[in-house]
Motif scaffolding. Structure first.
Motif, PDB file in Angstrom:
ATOM      1  N   CYS A 257      45.213  43.654  35.081  1.00  0.00           N
ATOM      2  CA  CYS A 257      44.585  43.771  33.752  1.00  0.00           C
ATOM      3  C   CYS A 257      44.292  42.391  33.166  1.00  0.00           C
ATOM      4  CB  CYS A 257      45.484  44.572  32.815  1.00  0.00           C
ATOM      5  SG  CYS A 257      45.534  46.334  33.218  1.00  0.00           S
ATOM      6  N   HIS A 258      45.194  41.448  33.429  1.00  0.00           N
ATOM      7  CA  HIS A 258      45.017  40.083  32.925  1.00  0.00           C
ATOM      8  C   HIS A 258      43.779  39.422  33.549  1.00  0.00           C
ATOM      9  CE1 HIS A 258      46.108  36.127  31.401  1.00  0.00           C
ATOM     10  NE2 HIS A 258      45.983  35.639  32.626  1.00  0.00           N
ATOM     11  N   TYR A 259      43.563  39.693  34.849  1.00  0.00           N
ATOM     12  CA  TYR A 259      42.445  39.057  35.567  1.00  0.00           C
ATOM     13  C   TYR A 259      41.201  39.950  35.655  1.00  0.00           C
ATOM     14  CZ  TYR A 259      45.932  35.721  37.393  1.00  0.00           C
ATOM     15  OH  TYR A 259      46.909  34.755  37.525  1.00  0.00           O
ATOM     16  N   SER A 260      41.263  41.160  35.122  1.00  0.00           N
ATOM     17  CA  SER A 260      40.217  42.161  35.388  1.00  0.00           C
ATOM     18  C   SER A 260      38.822  41.708  34.958  1.00  0.00           C
ATOM     19  CB  SER A 260      40.570  43.480  34.700  1.00  0.00           C
ATOM     20  OG  SER A 260      40.658  43.297  33.298  1.00  0.00           O
ATOM     21  N   HIS A 261      38.742  40.868  33.914  1.00  0.00           N
ATOM     22  CA  HIS A 261      37.417  40.433  33.446  1.00  0.00           C
ATOM     23  C   HIS A 261      36.698  39.599  34.502  1.00  0.00           C
ATOM     24  CE1 HIS A 261      40.093  37.057  32.543  1.00  0.00           C
ATOM     25  NE2 HIS A 261      39.013  36.276  32.516  1.00  0.00           N
ATOM     26  N   LYS A 262      37.450  39.124  35.500  1.00  0.00           N
ATOM     27  CA  LYS A 262      36.845  38.340  36.581  1.00  0.00           C
ATOM     28  C   LYS A 262      36.483  39.200  37.789  1.00  0.00           C
ATOM     29  CE  LYS A 262      39.464  34.149  35.376  1.00  0.00           C
ATOM     30  NZ  LYS A 262      40.410  33.123  35.896  1.00  0.00           N
ATOM     31  N   SER A 263      36.753  40.487  37.700  1.00  0.00           N
ATOM     32  CA  SER A 263      36.534  41.369  38.848  1.00  0.00           C
ATOM     33  C   SER A 263      35.616  42.531  38.481  1.00  0.00           C
ATOM     34  CB  SER A 263      37.875  41.922  39.353  1.00  0.00           C
ATOM     35  OG  SER A 263      37.679  42.975  40.275  1.00  0.00           O
ATOM     36  N   PRO A 264      34.409  42.582  39.027  1.00  0.00           N
ATOM     37  CA  PRO A 264      33.519  43.732  38.785  1.00  0.00           C
ATOM     38  C   PRO A 264      34.164  45.047  39.238  1.00  0.00           C
ATOM     39  CG  PRO A 264      32.317  41.909  39.795  1.00  0.00           C
ATOM     40  CD  PRO A 264      33.767  41.540  39.844  1.00  0.00           C
ATOM     41  N   PHE A 265      34.977  44.981  40.300  1.00  0.00           N
ATOM     42  CA  PHE A 265      35.638  46.172  40.842  1.00  0.00           C
ATOM     43  C   PHE A 265      36.547  46.805  39.786  1.00  0.00           C
ATOM     44  CE2 PHE A 265      39.469  47.816  43.096  1.00  0.00           C
ATOM     45  CZ  PHE A 265      38.890  48.935  43.680  1.00  0.00           C
ATOM     46  N   TYR A 266      37.405  45.994  39.153  1.00  0.00           N
ATOM     47  CA  TYR A 266      38.336  46.526  38.156  1.00  0.00           C
ATOM     48  C   TYR A 266      37.669  46.761  36.810  1.00  0.00           C
ATOM     49  CZ  TYR A 266      42.093  45.647  41.471  1.00  0.00           C
ATOM     50  OH  TYR A 266      42.889  45.681  42.567  1.00  0.00           O
ATOM     51  N   SER A 267      36.687  45.951  36.457  1.00  0.00           N
ATOM     52  CA  SER A 267      35.974  46.144  35.191  1.00  0.00           C
ATOM     53  C   SER A 267      35.312  47.520  35.158  1.00  0.00           C
ATOM     54  CB  SER A 267      34.918  45.060  35.001  1.00  0.00           C
ATOM     55  OG  SER A 267      35.517  43.782  34.882  1.00  0.00           O
ATOM     56  N   LYS A 268      34.779  47.930  36.290  1.00  0.00           N
ATOM     57  CA  LYS A 268      34.129  49.243  36.384  1.00  0.00           C
ATOM     58  C   LYS A 268      35.147  50.370  36.210  1.00  0.00           C
ATOM     59  CE  LYS A 268      31.255  52.074  39.432  1.00  0.00           C
ATOM     60  NZ  LYS A 268      30.588  52.158  40.762  1.00  0.00           N
ATOM     61  N   ILE A 269      36.318  50.215  36.841  1.00  0.00           N
ATOM     62  CA  ILE A 269      37.356  51.245  36.735  1.00  0.00           C
ATOM     63  C   ILE A 269      37.848  51.374  35.300  1.00  0.00           C
ATOM     64  CG2 ILE A 269      39.725  51.857  37.422  1.00  0.00           C
ATOM     65  CD1 ILE A 269      39.130  50.563  40.132  1.00  0.00           C
ATOM     66  N   LEU A 270      38.052  50.233  34.647  1.00  0.00           N
ATOM     67  CA  LEU A 270      38.605  50.240  33.290  1.00  0.00           C
ATOM     68  C   LEU A 270      37.671  50.883  32.265  1.00  0.00           C
ATOM     69  CD1 LEU A 270      40.386  46.767  33.144  1.00  0.00           C
ATOM     70  CD2 LEU A 270      41.452  49.016  32.846  1.00  0.00           C
ATOM     71  N   LYS A 271      36.404  50.968  32.579  1.00  0.00           N
ATOM     72  CA  LYS A 271      35.473  51.651  31.678  1.00  0.00           C
ATOM     73  C   LYS A 271      35.701  53.152  31.671  1.00  0.00           C
ATOM     74  CE  LYS A 271      31.733  48.239  32.090  1.00  0.00           C
ATOM     75  NZ  LYS A 271      30.354  47.987  32.608  1.00  0.00           N
ATOM     76  N   GLU A 272      36.349  53.657  32.731  1.00  0.00           N
ATOM     77  CA  GLU A 272      36.552  55.103  32.871  1.00  0.00           C
ATOM     78  C   GLU A 272      38.001  55.526  32.664  1.00  0.00           C
ATOM     79  OE1 GLU A 272      35.064  56.084  36.716  1.00  0.00           O
ATOM     80  OE2 GLU A 272      33.039  55.331  36.310  1.00  0.00           O
ATOM     81  N   ARG A 273      38.954  54.676  33.085  1.00  0.00           N
ATOM     82  CA  ARG A 273      40.369  55.065  33.031  1.00  0.00           C
ATOM     83  C   ARG A 273      41.235  53.842  33.259  1.00  0.00           C
ATOM     84  NH1 ARG A 273      41.922  54.617  38.230  1.00  0.00           N
ATOM     85  NH2 ARG A 273      40.418  55.099  39.889  1.00  0.00           N
ATOM     86  N   ASP A 274      42.579  54.064  33.165  1.00  0.00           N
ATOM     87  CA  ASP A 274      43.518  52.993  33.455  1.00  0.00           C
ATOM     88  C   ASP A 274      43.574  52.729  34.960  1.00  0.00           C
ATOM     89  OD1 ASP A 274      44.183  52.773  30.800  1.00  0.00           O
ATOM     90  OD2 ASP A 274      45.878  54.173  30.944  1.00  0.00           O
TER      91      ASP A 274
END
Length: 389
Positions: free
Chosen positions: A267-284
């Motif tokens: 979560c701390h680094y997610s803004h640097k990852s398109p992979f996690y940024s996409k997931i966080l738009k939908e769920r944890d």
């Protein structure tokens, strides 16, 4: 020196050796346990009368007289083993050979309260008992592996972290009142170690450490063929080992090596990852996403993995210096993050401890059932100990 006595402890040790070896002769049992053949024969006769073991149709080879092999009678006992975790539970019926006959698994999207999970667990036990009755199977006991703190004698759990509630629960009493079946409670890491000791790769070792990596990090300790819990049940809390962080503050290792720490780092680094940024738009984000991210070679996932592997290697190094085991088994969903995960940990550990002798570090082969099987193992051990008194 041979010992000519057959007390309950010796009987249990012989049975435990037999179940771990799977198939063994009377003479080999006598040699392993340092008993006279007469003592072994007496104990074997009693175990046969109680229908716990059978003579196999297999014959031991070699020069000289052929040896009749002994095996556990798989159908002698059946128990329910339960893995009770924060986001899921598994309940299954096991026979005495550790074979899973029927199981039910339930996952929750979010961490639940113990009280809410208990309702679903008890409903699953009702379903399993109904299935067993239709199959003419008599369930002798229930064994539960659950995150600690746990009082394994009283069957009570206290202030278990990371659930939505952290009250005291008298699980043993509650289950025995509800189902009328002897019930035994064990800390999850200890349960996993017991499962490995009788039915997994630990069956070939008299002492080993089971390292369980879930929300936090804990260990089950098998020392001289017995589970070691410590005076106050705190043995194995290796995730609470402390180190000084960059701010010179004492910090537990599991803050950087457990599943919760992984999710926090992502979560701390997610803004640097398109992979996690996409997931966080939908769920944890879930730990399965991290495993998927590593397989996809996501940069942030690999960065977090490198950090986590290092802290796990530090924990293992401390375990080596403290206990000097000849085997450390790694379990938990995190071992699926990559095929060579345990080898990476071993390499990092070698770099830390330098010339100190290294134990074997192996991935659990039964990690996905080690806790429920371990709960079953604890139940089997208690029932058999009673039968052999």
């Amino acid at each position: 020196m041979n010992f000519i006595y057959s007390n309950s402890e010796t009987k249990f040790k012989l049975f435990s050796t037999l179940i771990r070896k799977q198939s063994i002769s009377r003479s080999d049992l006598a040699q392993i346990l340092n008993l006279t053949r007469a003592s072994v024969s007496n104990i074997v006769s009693e175990l046969k009368k109680k229908n716990l073991i059978i003579e196999s149709d297999k014959i031991s080879g070699g020069v000289g007289r052929k040896k009749i092999l002994l095996e556990v009678n798989s159908d002698a006992l059946y128990v329910i083993g339960i893995e009770f975790e924060r986001k899921s539970f598994t309940a299954g019926i096991y026979n005495l050979s550790g074979n899973l006959l029927k199981h039910l698994k339930h996952k929750f999207y979010q961490i639940q309260s113990i009280e809410d999970i208990l309702k679903d667990v008890e409903n699953s036990v009702v379903s399993l008992l109904s299935w067993a009755q239709k199959k003419n199977i008599n369930v002798s006991a229930i064994g539960i592996g659950i995150p600690g703190p746990v009082d394994p004698e009283e069957g009570v759990i206290y202030n278990v972290p990371y659930f939505l509630d952290n009250k005291k629960y008298e699980l043993k009493l509650e289950f025995e009142k509800r189902f009328g079946i002897p019930t035994f409670i064990e800390k999850d890491a200890n349960a996993a170690a017991l499962g490995e000791f009788w039915y997994g790769i630990g069956r070939n070792y008299n002492s080993f450490v089971y390292l369980l990596m879930v929300e936090g990090i804990g260990a089950g300790l098998i020392l001289n063929q017995s589970i070691y819990r410590g005076i106050n049940g705190l043995a194995g809390k290796v995730g609470k080992f402390l180190f000084l962080n960059e701010n010179k503050k004492a910090t537990p290792f599991e803050k950087y090596g457990g599943e919760l720490s992984i999710l926090n780092l992502i979560c701390h680094y997610s803004h640097k990852s398109p992979f996690y940024s996409k997931i966080l738009k939908e769920r944890d984000i879930k730990i399965s996403d991290f495993i998927d991210g590593v397989k996809r070679k996501d940069t942030i996932s690999l960065k977090v993995l490198n950090e986590v592997e290092y802290y796990i290697a530090l924990i293992i190094s401390n375990i080596i210096y403290l206990l000097d085991p000849n085997l450390i088994i790694i379990g938990g969903d995190l071992i699926n993050v990559k095929d060579d995960f345990s080898k990476d940990i071993e390499k990092l550990t070698k770099n830390i401890i330098k010339d100190h002798p290294m134990p074997e570090i192996k991935k659990s082969g039964i990690y996905n059932m080690s806790i429920s099987l371990g709960g079953a193992t604890r139940a089997f051990m208690e029932i058999i100990s009673t039968l052999l008194k």
